[in-house]
Design an enzyme around this catalytic site. Structure first.
Site, PDB file in Angstrom:
ATOM      1  CD  GLU A  31      48.195  38.425  28.683  1.00 21.40           C
ATOM      2  OE1 GLU A  31      49.502  38.833  28.857  1.00 21.40           O
ATOM      3  OE2 GLU A  31      47.926  38.414  27.135  1.00 21.40           O
ATOM      4  CG  ASP A  44      53.915  35.155  26.499  1.00 20.71           C
ATOM      5  OD1 ASP A  44      53.281  35.591  25.417  1.00 20.71           O
ATOM      6  OD2 ASP A  44      52.970  34.614  27.303  1.00 20.71           O
TER       7      ASP A  44
HETATM    8  C1  BGC Z   1      50.048  36.146  26.418  1.00 21.09           C
HETATM    9  C2  BGC Z   1      50.336  34.813  25.524  1.00 21.09           C
HETATM   10  C3  BGC Z   1      49.860  35.085  24.076  1.00 21.09           C
HETATM   11  C4  BGC Z   1      50.686  35.998  23.621  1.00 21.09           C
HETATM   12  C5  BGC Z   1      50.483  36.244  21.880  1.00 21.09           C
HETATM   13  C6  BGC Z   1      50.821  37.143  25.381  1.00 21.09           C
HETATM   14  O1  BGC Z   1      50.593  38.381  26.242  1.00 21.09           O
HETATM   15  O2  BGC Z   1      50.638  35.954  27.417  1.00 21.09           O
HETATM   16  O3  BGC Z   1      49.424  33.817  26.281  1.00 21.09           O
HETATM   17  O4  BGC Z   1      49.682  34.153  23.192  1.00 21.09           O
HETATM   18  O5  BGC Z   1      50.427  37.165  24.261  1.00 21.09           O
HETATM   19  O6  BGC Z   1      49.095  37.029  21.903  1.00 21.09           O
END
Ligand code: BGC
Length: 602
Positions: free
Chosen positions: A474, A278
């Site tokens: 998030e 990630d």
């Molecule tokens: C998130 C992921 C996401 C990635 C790409 C991260 O901050 O946790 O779920 O796919 O960013 O954008």
């Protein structure tokens, strides 16, 4: 179907292609395949010169005017660079990844589906597969071929800011959806398929106090039963990629967890695709970045999402291999997996993005696609209260519409829509209808008064008051008190998210957004029965709002097709949503159990 993708990954002809290509690759080319930069930090020349295997768009990172054609042109240029053959360069097509987690929603004019929490309430796996198929087409329309979806988090504490990405607190519901969503993305005929990514491995929904990127303090048995279980369904369906979680399991970060990544996921569960890290997830393993890279690759991460510091990453990985800290077999295993996914998906056989059959497809954001989203909205609504049978409403009645979320397509879409943290207002969500716009279509005499001030002015029969949260994504959506530590006492992991400003410190709506209760009360004081519609990424403590309203509907984050709400409020369709999460009252107390949901007949 099920066997197709898994079988394709294992097929001898694919393994042969992989082996023969791998045998011709040098170390730079191999490490390049393991590297994924972010579009803002990667030029087509970088892709060519560093042999990059993948590029991604972070939330809100868009080319040009952000229309499908801009995306096709962008990926076409990356693809062409990846296929350059000059100076004995090996052509290996690039895989482009986006967060199409509720539609291809970075892009202007996309169909925006309800977030997963609403789909969980719909309890309709067939619908899920159709949503995935439409999403795949809207991804392909932009020349892209990989989405970081589905999220298989089983959220166990609704204070978590990513609760809305979770279908349910019940692993059975998540598992039943996992396979159908993966099938819808990966198995469509006529090259209408994209590569799926199950995320975030593993235990992201089980962190202590629901803290994003926090620590899941659970036993191996509990991890298996609750959090690993849905991955078995996705893997059985042949999901081609899995993303590692930024969270920890019992104090150890998943990105560096060899047991979880290699022994369990690739060994025990037999996952044959590749693991992508990630966003900067590797960084959290050690303050020294070189050490962090070594830990992650040896633990089993195959492709690295290193948005801006991809050159640094490449340098570290190369030196680790040269001095033997990362064995060549590990590199070969990672590259084999990445190439196998590219071959299994047929990337080598597809023409450049600009010439692919679905690129710039006029179906993008079409009525047909939006109808599927509207159906999903109707099916996701959960009726929690309907005193005196105030619902269904009569279209001919005099209806007042109020509440800050009544006419706000941005708010009803939530996070991961146009921008990472979502947007406010109607302007940026092109197409679709706000909840108010849908009500006005159904009942042209309805009157909008956001704060309810006009309640006394007309002779209203009923009011619809649309309340709830504003968008977040998030850790910014977490509910936690200031200064709360992000991990359980005893963990050695210190988290950056602890520094992020959370959404609030309580789940109680009347504390988070007192204006909502005020609007309901203003209107109820005029003797008008209030139908409260809650737009939120999770169940909230709404005891006071529930008490003041005659009817109460949980609408989750319905997306661009707000008209689906009116479809049900006016009785064209009955409520069928059932809670996929238990609904909290006071702390530790449940007011509505999972499975609860009234219909118009009671
Ligand atoms: C998130 C992921 C996401 C990635 C790409 C991260 O901050 O946790 O779920 O796919 O960013 O954008």
């Amino acid at each position: 179907m099920t066997e197709t993708m898994t079988a394709r990954l294992d097929a001898p002809e694919i393994q042969q292609e992989v082996d023969s290509l791998l045998a011709r690759m040098n170390l730079d080319q191999k490490i390049g395949q393991m590297t994924q930069g972010e579009r803002a930090f990667v030029s087509p020349e970088d892709v060519r010169d560093y042999h990059l295997g993948s590029v991604l768009s972070g939330g809100g990172s868009c080319p040009g005017d952000n229309l499908p054609a801009d995306w096709v042109a962008m990926n076409d240029a990356y693809w062409a660079a990846s296929m350059a053959e000059e100076d004995d360069r090996l052509p290996i097509p690039l895989l482009y990844g986006v967060d199409a987690i509720h539609g291809n929603t970075n892009v202007r004019g996309a169909t925006v589906f309800p977030h997963n929490i609403g789909l969980g309430a719909a309890r309709d796996p067939d619908l899920l597969e159709r949503i995935a198929q439409v999403t795949a087409r809207e991804i392909l329309a932009t020349g892209v071929e990989w989405t970081f979806a589905p999220t298989l988090a089983v959220a166990r504490d609704v204070r978590w800011g990513r609760t809305y990405e979770s279908y349910s607190e019940d692993p059975g519901i998540v598992g039943a959806y996992a396979a159908r969503f993966v099938a819808g993305l990966q198995d469509a005929p006529d090259e209408a398929d994209v590569v799926a990514c199950a995320k975030h491995w593993v235990g992201d929904g089980g962190t202590f106090a629901g803290i994003d990127q926090g620590d899941a303090n659970v036993s191996r048995e509990e991890l298996e039963r609750t959090h690993i279980a849905p991955y078995r369904d996705a893997i059985a369906e042949g999901v081609l990629t899995v993303m590692a979680s930024l969270s920890s399991w019992n104090g150890k970060k998943c990105h560096g967890h060899r047991v979880l990544l290699t022994d369990v996921l690739k060994g025990e569960l037999g996952f044959r695709g590749f693991v992508v890290s990630d966003w900067d997830g590797t960084d959290q393993l050690d303050p020294d970045y070189a050490t962090a890279v070594e830990l992650a690759v040896n633990a089993g991460v195959d492709m690295f999402m290193v948005p801006d510091k991809w050159k640094e990453f490449i340098g570290h990985l190369k030196s680790h291999v040269q001095r033997g800290a990362v064995p060549m077999e590990r590199i070969d295993d990672a590259v084999r997996r990445i190439l196998a996914v590219k071959f299994a998906y047929g990337l080598f056989d597809r023409p450049r993005p600009a010439e692919r059959p679905w690129s710039n497809d006029p179906g993008f954001g079409s009525r047909e696609h939006r109808d599927v989203a509207r159906e999903a909205v109707r099916k996701s609504l959960v009726l929690l209260k309907n005193e005196g049978g105030v619902l269904p409403l009569d279209r001919a009645a005099r209806i007042l519409v109020a509440g800050k979320n009544a006419d706000d397509r941005g708010h009803q879409c939530g996070g991961f829509t146009v921008a990472w943290q979502g947007t406010t207002g109607n302007a940026q969500i092109e197409g679709g209808t706000s909840i108010w716009e849908g009500i006005r279509e159904a009942s042209p005499g309805a009157v909008l008064s956001v704060d309810g001030a006009e309640a006394g002015a007309g002779d209203f029969d009923a009011a619809i008051v649309v309340i709830g949260e504003r968008p977040y994504a998030e850790g910014m959506g977490d509910i936690r008190s200031a200064g709360a530590t992000a991990v359980a006492p005893g963990s050695q992991i210190v988290l950056e998210t602890a520094n992020l400003e959370p959404y609030g410190s309580t789940l109680e709506l009347a504390e988070l957004h007192p204006e909502d209760l005020a609007t309901i009360r203003t209107i109820a004081a005029e003797g008008i029965p209030v139908v409260a519609v809650l737009v939120s990424g999770r169940p909230l403590v709404v005891n006071r709002e529930l008490e003041s309203a005659a009817a109460f509907v949980a609408a989750w984050l319905p997306g661009s097709e707000g008209a689906g709400v009116a479809d049900v409020l006016f009785g064209d369709h009955d409520f069928q949503g059932k809670l996929a999460f238990s609904w909290p009252g006071s702390p530790g107390d449940t007011v509505f159990p999972r499975g609860f949901g009234l219909t118009l007949s009671g």
